[in-house]
Design a protein around this motif. Structure first.
Motif, PDB file in Angstrom:
ATOM      1  N   GLN A  11     -33.682 -18.363 -39.095  1.00  0.00           N
ATOM      2  CA  GLN A  11     -34.378 -19.501 -38.486  1.00  0.00           C
ATOM      3  C   GLN A  11     -34.732 -19.261 -37.020  1.00  0.00           C
ATOM      4  O   GLN A  11     -35.621 -19.928 -36.481  1.00  0.00           O
ATOM      5  CB  GLN A  11     -33.519 -20.759 -38.602  1.00  0.00           C
ATOM      6  CG  GLN A  11     -33.386 -21.276 -40.013  1.00  0.00           C
ATOM      7  CD  GLN A  11     -32.609 -22.573 -40.058  1.00  0.00           C
ATOM      8  OE1 GLN A  11     -32.895 -23.517 -39.326  1.00  0.00           O
ATOM      9  NE2 GLN A  11     -31.606 -22.618 -40.910  1.00  0.00           N
ATOM     10  N   THR A  14     -38.337 -18.466 -36.760  1.00  0.00           N
ATOM     11  CA  THR A  14     -39.304 -19.541 -37.013  1.00  0.00           C
ATOM     12  C   THR A  14     -39.278 -20.611 -35.933  1.00  0.00           C
ATOM     13  O   THR A  14     -40.114 -21.515 -35.954  1.00  0.00           O
ATOM     14  CB  THR A  14     -39.026 -20.190 -38.376  1.00  0.00           C
ATOM     15  OG1 THR A  14     -37.707 -20.769 -38.378  1.00  0.00           O
ATOM     16  CG2 THR A  14     -39.101 -19.151 -39.490  1.00  0.00           C
ATOM     17  N   SER A 152     -33.248 -23.673 -35.795  1.00  0.00           N
ATOM     18  CA  SER A 152     -34.596 -24.168 -35.527  1.00  0.00           C
ATOM     19  C   SER A 152     -34.559 -25.484 -34.767  1.00  0.00           C
ATOM     20  O   SER A 152     -35.226 -25.657 -33.737  1.00  0.00           O
ATOM     21  CB  SER A 152     -35.357 -24.341 -36.844  1.00  0.00           C
ATOM     22  OG  SER A 152     -36.663 -24.814 -36.603  1.00  0.00           O
TER      23      SER A 152
END
Length: 255
Positions: A11, A14, A152
Motif C-alpha cells: 500500500q 499506492t 494508504s
C-alpha cells in the motif's frame, strides 16, 4: 506493531504517485544489508543492490539490465545454496533472501520477510524516505499505523495534517484526533479549514471544539440561537452533524 503481510506493505506504493522503485530498492538495501552477519554475503548483497539501482535509474540500457538480472539471480542462487547446507541462520540467509526478493521487483514480499528481524519502524522510515515526500510527517504516520490504520490511509492523513500546519493549535489537535480515530476525510478537512479561516476568538474556538465533538446540549442551544438569527439552514445542518456549519455557528454567537 505486529508484523504485516506483503499486501499491507504494498500500500505504500499506492499512497502516492511519486513511487520510485530505484529509491525504494536503495532504501531497503541500506536497511536490510547490515542485518546480514556474513561479511562475504553482505558484500555480495550490497553489490547486487548497487547494480540493480543503476539499472532502475537508467531502465533503457540493455547492458545495465543484463547486469542487474545477473546480480539479482546470483544473490538468490547464493542464498539457496547456503540454505541447503545450513542448519541455522548464522549466515543471515533470511535477510539476504528478503533482499533478493526486493531485487527481483518483489519489494513488498521482501519487506514482509525482513520485518520479523528488522522491525516495522525502520522499514516504514526507509519507505517514507524513499518516496521523498516532504509533506509526509513520519512520526505522525507511525502513530497512525500504530493506531491500526492502513499505510494508504495513514500516509494520506499525515500529508493532510502537514499541509495544514498553519492551523491554530486547537484545530491541529482536532485533526490529529480525527486522523487517529480514522474519521479524517475530505469533508472534515474542508470544514475544519473553514474554522481556521474564520479567525475565531479563543472563546469561539472553545465553542467550535465542543460543537465538533457533538456536545448535544450545546448543539441544540446554538442551533436554536441560529434560528432566532435567521439562519434556519445552518441550524439544521448543525443538528445533523454537518461540520461545515460549525465555523458559521461559532462566529454568529455573541460572546
Amino acid at each position: 506493531m505486529s508484523t504485516h503481510a506483503a499486501a499491507w506493505w504494498a500500500q505504500f506504493a499506492t499512497a502516492t504517485d511519486r513511487f520510485d522503485e530505484a529509491s525504494v530498492v536503495e532504501a531497503l538495501g541500506d536497511v536490510m544489508a547490515p542485518g546480514i552477519p556474513s561479511a562475504l554475503l553482505r558484500r555480495e548483497a550490497q553489490i547486487a543492490v548497487e547494480t540493480v539501482v543503476r539499472h532502475l535509474n537508467k531502465p533503457g540500457g540493455a547492458v545495465l539490465a543484463a547486469q542487474a538480472h545477473e546480480a539479482a539471480a546470483r544473490l538468490a542462487a547464493t542464498v539457496t545454496r547456503l540454505e541447503d547446507r545450513a542448519t541455522d541462520d548464522g549466515d543471515g540467509t533470511v535477510m539476504a533472501a528478503a533482499l533478493a526478493l526486493v531485487l527481483h521487483g518483489r519489494w513488498a514480499e521482501g519487506t514482509a520477510t525482513a520485518e520479523p528481524q528488522i522491525g516495522t519502524v525502520p522499514l516504514v522510515r526507509a519507505l517514507i524516505g524513499a518516496l521523498r515526500l516532504d509533506a509526509v510527517n513520519t512520526a505522525m504516520t507511525l502513530r497512525l499505523l500504530g493506531a491500526g490504520q492502513t499505510p494508504s490511509t495513514a500516509m494520506q492523513s499525515s500529508i493532510a495534517i502537514s499541509r495544514y500546519g498553519w492551523w491554530p493549535t486547537w484545530l491541529l489537535k482536532v485533526v490529529t484526533e480525527r486522523a487517529l480515530a480514522g474519521t479524517l476525510d475530505a469533508d472534515v478537512i474542508t470544514a475544519l479549514d473553514r474554522c481556521a479561516y474564520a479567525e475565531l476568538s479563543p472563546a469561539q474556538a472553545r465553542m467550535a471544539r465542543r460543537l465538533i465533538d457533538a456536545d448535544e446540549q450545546l448543539v441544540d442551544a446554538v442551533a436554536h440561537r441560529l434560528e432566532t438569527l435567521g439562519e434556519p439552514s445552518a441550524a439544521g445542518r448543525l443538528r445533523e452533524g454537518d461540520l461545515s456549519a460549525v465555523a458559521l455557528a461559532a462566529r454568529l454567537i455573541p460572546l
